[in-house]
Design a protein around this motif. Structure first.
Motif, PDB file in Angstrom:
ATOM      1  N   ILE A   1      -8.524   3.090   4.072  1.00 27.91           N
ATOM      2  CA  ILE A   1      -8.323   4.384   4.729  1.00 27.91           C
ATOM      3  C   ILE A   1      -8.376   4.162   6.236  1.00 27.91           C
ATOM      4  CG2 ILE A   1      -9.413   6.639   5.069  1.00 27.91           C
ATOM      5  CD1 ILE A   1     -10.139   6.405   2.020  1.00 27.91           C
TER       6      ILE A   1
ATOM      7  N   MET B   1      -8.755   9.537  -3.055  1.00 26.88           N
ATOM      8  CA  MET B   1      -8.992  10.975  -3.216  1.00 26.88           C
ATOM      9  C   MET B   1      -8.748  11.673  -1.875  1.00 26.88           C
ATOM     10  SD  MET B   1     -10.232  10.865  -6.316  1.00 26.88           S
ATOM     11  CE  MET B   1     -10.821  12.534  -6.521  1.00 26.88           C
TER      12      MET B   1
ATOM     13  N   ASN C   1       4.617   6.368  -6.327  1.00 26.64           N
ATOM     14  CA  ASN C   1       3.216   6.159  -6.710  1.00 26.64           C
ATOM     15  C   ASN C   1       2.230   6.565  -5.633  1.00 26.64           C
ATOM     16  OD1 ASN C   1       3.187   4.117  -4.851  1.00 26.64           O
ATOM     17  ND2 ASN C   1       3.022   2.468  -6.339  1.00 26.64           N
ATOM     18  N   ASP C   2       2.690   6.623  -4.383  1.00 27.80           N
ATOM     19  CA  ASP C   2       1.770   7.010  -3.308  1.00 27.80           C
ATOM     20  C   ASP C   2       2.051   8.428  -2.872  1.00 27.80           C
ATOM     21  OD1 ASP C   2       4.223   6.771  -1.959  1.00 27.80           O
ATOM     22  OD2 ASP C   2       3.199   6.331  -0.094  1.00 27.80           O
TER      23      ASP C   2
ATOM     24  N   LEU D   1       0.034  -0.913  -5.421  1.00 29.87           N
ATOM     25  CA  LEU D   1      -1.298  -0.384  -5.736  1.00 29.87           C
ATOM     26  C   LEU D   1      -2.240  -1.417  -6.315  1.00 29.87           C
ATOM     27  CD1 LEU D   1      -0.437   3.143  -7.146  1.00 29.87           C
ATOM     28  CD2 LEU D   1      -1.122   2.494  -4.843  1.00 29.87           C
ATOM     29  N   VAL D   2      -1.707  -2.606  -6.603  1.00 32.35           N
ATOM     30  CA  VAL D   2      -2.607  -3.647  -7.098  1.00 32.35           C
ATOM     31  C   VAL D   2      -3.441  -4.201  -5.936  1.00 32.35           C
ATOM     32  CG1 VAL D   2      -2.676  -5.921  -8.209  1.00 32.35           C
ATOM     33  CG2 VAL D   2      -1.187  -4.151  -9.097  1.00 32.35           C
ATOM     34  N   GLU D   3      -2.945  -3.989  -4.711  1.00 32.99           N
ATOM     35  CA  GLU D   3      -3.685  -4.439  -3.525  1.00 32.99           C
ATOM     36  C   GLU D   3      -4.830  -3.468  -3.240  1.00 32.99           C
ATOM     37  OE1 GLU D   3      -2.072  -6.973  -1.046  1.00 32.99           O
ATOM     38  OE2 GLU D   3      -1.392  -7.522  -3.058  1.00 32.99           O
ATOM     39  N   GLU D   4      -5.753  -3.951  -2.399  1.00 30.53           N
ATOM     40  CA  GLU D   4      -6.842  -3.072  -1.997  1.00 30.53           C
ATOM     41  C   GLU D   4      -6.317  -2.050  -1.000  1.00 30.53           C
ATOM     42  OE1 GLU D   4     -11.292  -3.587  -0.158  1.00 30.53           O
ATOM     43  OE2 GLU D   4     -10.281  -5.269  -1.098  1.00 30.53           O
ATOM     44  N   LEU D   5      -6.615  -0.790  -1.211  1.00 28.93           N
ATOM     45  CA  LEU D   5      -6.130   0.250  -0.303  1.00 28.93           C
ATOM     46  C   LEU D   5      -7.226   0.586   0.702  1.00 28.93           C
ATOM     47  CD1 LEU D   5      -4.406   2.654  -2.849  1.00 28.93           C
ATOM     48  CD2 LEU D   5      -3.408   0.755  -1.576  1.00 28.93           C
TER      49      LEU D   5
ATOM     50  N   CYS E   1      -2.330   7.877  -5.306  1.00 27.57           N
ATOM     51  CA  CYS E   1      -2.222   6.415  -5.409  1.00 27.57           C
ATOM     52  C   CYS E   1      -2.754   5.912  -6.745  1.00 27.57           C
ATOM     53  CB  CYS E   1      -2.935   5.721  -4.258  1.00 27.57           C
ATOM     54  SG  CYS E   1      -2.141   5.997  -2.682  1.00 27.57           S
TER      55      CYS E   1
ATOM     56  N   LEU F   1      -3.868   6.931   4.843  1.00 32.84           N
ATOM     57  CA  LEU F   1      -3.980   5.532   4.423  1.00 32.84           C
ATOM     58  C   LEU F   1      -3.715   4.641   5.623  1.00 32.84           C
ATOM     59  CD1 LEU F   1      -2.069   5.170   1.039  1.00 32.84           C
ATOM     60  CD2 LEU F   1      -4.530   5.076   1.439  1.00 32.84           C
TER      61      LEU F   1
ATOM     62  N   ARG G   1     -10.327  15.341   4.391  1.00 29.93           N
ATOM     63  CA  ARG G   1     -11.009  14.091   4.148  1.00 29.93           C
ATOM     64  C   ARG G   1     -10.197  13.271   3.148  1.00 29.93           C
ATOM     65  NH1 ARG G   1     -16.173  12.277   1.303  1.00 29.93           N
ATOM     66  NH2 ARG G   1     -15.873  13.885  -0.265  1.00 29.93           N
ATOM     67  N   MET G   2     -10.121  11.968   3.386  1.00 28.53           N
ATOM     68  CA  MET G   2      -9.550  11.056   2.398  1.00 28.53           C
ATOM     69  C   MET G   2     -10.625  10.029   2.079  1.00 28.53           C
ATOM     70  SD  MET G   2      -6.022   8.842   2.657  1.00 28.53           S
ATOM     71  CE  MET G   2      -4.815  10.112   2.396  1.00 28.53           C
ATOM     72  N   TYR G   3     -10.828   9.706   0.824  1.00 28.09           N
ATOM     73  CA  TYR G   3     -11.943   8.820   0.469  1.00 28.09           C
ATOM     74  C   TYR G   3     -11.645   8.079  -0.820  1.00 28.09           C
ATOM     75  CZ  TYR G   3     -12.973  13.144  -2.121  1.00 28.09           C
ATOM     76  OH  TYR G   3     -12.871  14.271  -2.915  1.00 28.09           O
ATOM     77  N   LEU G   4     -12.462   7.083  -1.090  1.00 32.80           N
ATOM     78  CA  LEU G   4     -12.302   6.346  -2.331  1.00 32.80           C
ATOM     79  C   LEU G   4     -13.071   7.089  -3.420  1.00 32.80           C
ATOM     80  CD1 LEU G   4     -12.880   2.783  -0.850  1.00 32.80           C
ATOM     81  CD2 LEU G   4     -10.707   3.927  -1.302  1.00 32.80           C
ATOM     82  N   PRO G   5     -12.543   7.078  -4.643  1.00 28.35           N
ATOM     83  CA  PRO G   5     -13.239   7.819  -5.696  1.00 28.35           C
ATOM     84  C   PRO G   5     -14.608   7.195  -5.993  1.00 28.35           C
ATOM     85  CG  PRO G   5     -11.411   6.556  -6.608  1.00 28.35           C
ATOM     86  CD  PRO G   5     -11.342   6.409  -5.121  1.00 28.35           C
TER      87      PRO G   5
ATOM     88  N   LEU H   1       2.140  11.625  -1.529  1.00 25.42           N
ATOM     89  CA  LEU H   1       1.144  12.599  -1.105  1.00 25.42           C
ATOM     90  C   LEU H   1       1.731  13.985  -1.163  1.00 25.42           C
ATOM     91  CD1 LEU H   1      -0.197  10.750   2.032  1.00 25.42           C
ATOM     92  CD2 LEU H   1      -0.957  10.583  -0.310  1.00 25.42           C
TER      93      LEU H   1
END
Ligand SMILES: Cc1cc2nc3c(=O)[nH]c(=O)nc-3n(C[C@H](O)[C@H](O)[C@H](O)COP(=O)(O)OP(=O)(O)OC[C@H]3O[C@@H](n4cnc5c(N)ncnc54)[C@H](O)[C@@H]3O)c2cc1C
Ligand SMILES: Nc1ncnc2c1ncn2[C@@H]1O[C@H](COP(=O)(O)O)[C@@H](O)[C@H]1O
Lengths: 256, 321
Positions: free
Chosen positions: A20, B137, A123-124, A14-18, B132, A27, A222-226, A126
């Protein structure tokens, strides 16, 4: 001989850029760097600790993923006796935990263990945790948030964590599955040389997972960045400049 | 199936947990979209009074001596009986030491789906989850079947689920609980000999970014200079670099200092749970996307080891001058 099965998985670092995937609903796994799920590492450690204390045969099972051999060999270097890689998984699509649990339950039934250990959470993750699902399918009790286990006859004595440092000492009838939060001692490191040695002496059994379902039972719209409601005010400049700015912030707060 | 939304009420040592109020608030939102009522399931022994402050329409009360302490076996047997009787539209569990022992296991048993890490019900009635470690989200729809939802704090305030007392109380006949496979032998109270970080005004917190046990000393120097106390995220504690009493977050303590200076902590939801009461959060992290920056007042995107020395100097100078 006490049989212990550890289910361990690799998860995205998770330290890497995730990112979509173009579908907007999953992911993008092609860019993910995988590492062992931290809590699974504790589960392996706890199994080895039990083995050292009272004797046991430890089998580590992991779904195939890039880097899984290294993880299995390093488990062997720590003391695991049997290594199993679950193969035939779709590289692009993650199977549902439920179908993975069914496949694992079938395999684990053959081994007929006294104890199944797995990380309390991935940690991932779902979906629901794998541990409780496998436990239910095998009709075993499941207890999670465990930070220490010892076996006494047909009972496992395990410490379960509650918030604020409260612990409950649980008595669980074997066979049972436990979700490990932390091993009694921090996970040990093994020398690379020892892992290399395992590569030539230890054997990884490959067992097919069979048909796995990759479609979830509910629809991800939908999956998105916060979107951060209020992102922090970033202090910029050289380290010297930032240190000076932070110092004046601390002064303004009346802390110096 | 009914359209009712159920909440498994959690309580520890005679007190309703905040997550129960938070789940009640979420269930109210979801019930509005699904057109059902909000029903709490309260299991325990002599716990009937715990319902009084919950904003529920109805409570299903299951009391039995063997439900006194949380045993995943006893609770699972009882909940399966409740679900068989009432067939809920959706059921909320806490993503907690209690709820997590039940939700996935019941999902497997009932062959129904589970949506994890729900933080909020969206305006459209979708289940919004934070996965994650808070970096991603998702918005999901309930399935056709009874859908289980495992809830994390952060999206609702506990007060939003307070109210009551519920209109109806239904006493539920607890099924046979003989031969329990999971029992509590005893509770072990936390060690109180160390400082109580929940009472400290200045906290310097270290995470995995501190890299080695030797580096803890650097952070300690900074804490000393600020007249503060050192605390940490879970990986640091699990490595044994600091005692458990210094753990901040879900499994540790909630803190409320004037200053929370975090060094190399990513800001996973389990950690953030413990720091929302802080007045000013300053976060140092080399990853610009670290979720800790979403809750910090001041963010510093640098290598912490490049910052500590100049910072120690500047603070010393400021204090001396
Ligand atoms: C049931 C459960 C309960 C939990 N309870 C808790 C809890 O109570 N408290 C808790 O903290 N966690 C808890 N966790 C663990 C939590 O999920 C995270 O794994 C943990 O908080 C991560 O700790 P971290 O931020 O220190 O490490 P990481 O997530 O690994 O983050 C390290 C950060 O340091 C940064 N970094 C690295 N090197 C440097 C450098 N040189 N300079 C600056 N930055 C650097 C990285 O960019 C990264 O963001 C719990 C987990 C579970 C499953
Ligand atoms: N919170 C969530 N966000 C997104 N997807 C999820 C979530 N929870 C579960 N899933 C998905 O649901 C599917 C089925 O889960 P399960 O029913 O537990 O096997 C899987 O494909 C998961 O990826």
């Amino acid at each position: 001989m006490t049989e212990i099965v550890v289910i361990a998985r690799l998860v995205p670092d998770l330290v890497e850029e995730l990112e979509i995937a173009p579908s907007g609903k999953a992911l993008d796994r092609s860019w993910l760097r995988l590492i062992i799920n931290e809590f699974d590492n504790h589960a392996i450690e706890q199994a080895i600790i039990i083995k050292e204390r009272s004797g046991a045969k430890v089998t580590v099972i992991s779904p195939d993923a890039e880097g899984v051999e290294d993880m299995l060999y390093s488990s062997a270097a720590k003391g695991a006796d049997r290594l199993i890689k679950l193969t035939g998984l779709d590289e692009e699509k993650k199977p549902t935990n439920k179908s993975l649990a069914q496949s694992l339950a079938g395999l684990i039934k053959e081994i007929n263990p006294d104890l199944i250990l797995t990380g309390v959470q991935a940690n991932d993750d779902l979906t629901g945790d794998l541990g409780p699902q496998v436990a239910d399918l095998l009709d075993m009790p499941y207890v999670g948030y465990i930070s220490g286990v010892s076996l006494e006859g047909s009972t496992a004595k395990a410490l379960k964590e509650y918030p604020g440092g409260l612990l409950a000492e649980m008595e669980i009838s074997l066979p049972a599955a436990l979700g490990i939060q932390a091993s009694e001692e921090p996970p040990r490191y093994v020398a690379i040389s020892k892992v290399r040695q395992m590569m030539s002496t230890a054997n990884i059994e490959e067992i097919s997972a069979g048909e796995l379902d990759t479609e979830g039972e509910f629809t991800i719209e939908r999956m998105y960045l916060p979107e951060a409601a209020e992102k922090a005010e970033m202090l910029e400049g050289s380290e010297e400049e930032i240190a000076a700015q932070l110092t004046s912030v601390l002064e303004d707060l009346g802390l110096l | 199936m009914t359209q009712d939304i159920y909440v498994v009420i959690e309580h520890i040592q005679g007190k309703v947990s905040d997550i129960s109020y938070i789940m009640t608030a979420a269930a109210k939102d979801l019930a509005q979209h699904e057109g059902g009522e909000v029903v709490g399931i309260l299991l325990g022994s002599n716990v009937s009074h715990l319902k009084d402050n919950l904003a529920l329409d109805r409570v299903i009360l299951g009391e039995h001596p063997d439900l006194k302490d949380f045993s995943s076996d006893a609770w699972k047997r009882t909940l399966l009986a409740v679900f068989a009787e009432y067939s809920p539209r959706a059921v909320f569990f806490g993503n907690t030491t209690i709820g997590s022992d039940l939700s996935s296991s019941i999902a497997a048993h009932q062959d129904c789906p589970i949506i994890n890490h729900c933080i909020k019900i969206s305006d459209q009635g979708l289940v919004t989850s934070q996965i994650c470690g808070g970096k991603i989200m998702t918005d999901s729809q309930l399935s056709e079947k009874t859908t289980l939802i495992s809830m994390i704090p952060g999206g609702y305030k506990p007060e939003e689920g307070q109210g009551g007392p519920p209109r109806d109380v239904v006493e539920f006949p607890v099924p046979d609980l003989s031969d329990l496979k999971v029992k509590v032998a005893q509770y072990i109270e936390p060690d109180t000999s160390d400082v109580d970080i929940s009472q400290e005004k200045v906290l310097v917190a270290v995470g995995r970014g501190i890299q080695t046990e030797d580096n803890i000393e650097l952070a300690q120097e900074l804490a000393d200079l600020l007249g503060g106390t050192l605390c940490a995220s879970r990986p640091v504690i699990d490595q044994g670099w600091l005692p458990t009493s210094r753990l901040v977050g879900k499994s540790g303590k909630s803190v409320k200092p004037d200053l929370y200076l975090s060094l190399g902590i990513s800001g996973a939801t389990e950690h953030l749970e413990g720091i929302t009461g802080s007045k000013t959060i300053v976060a140092v992290n080399s990853d610009p996307d670290a979720p800790i920056f979403d809750v910090a007042k001041y963010g510093i995107e640098v290598d912490l080891f490049d910052l500590i020395d100049p910072l120690l100097e500047k603070i010393e100078a400021a204090k001396g001058g």
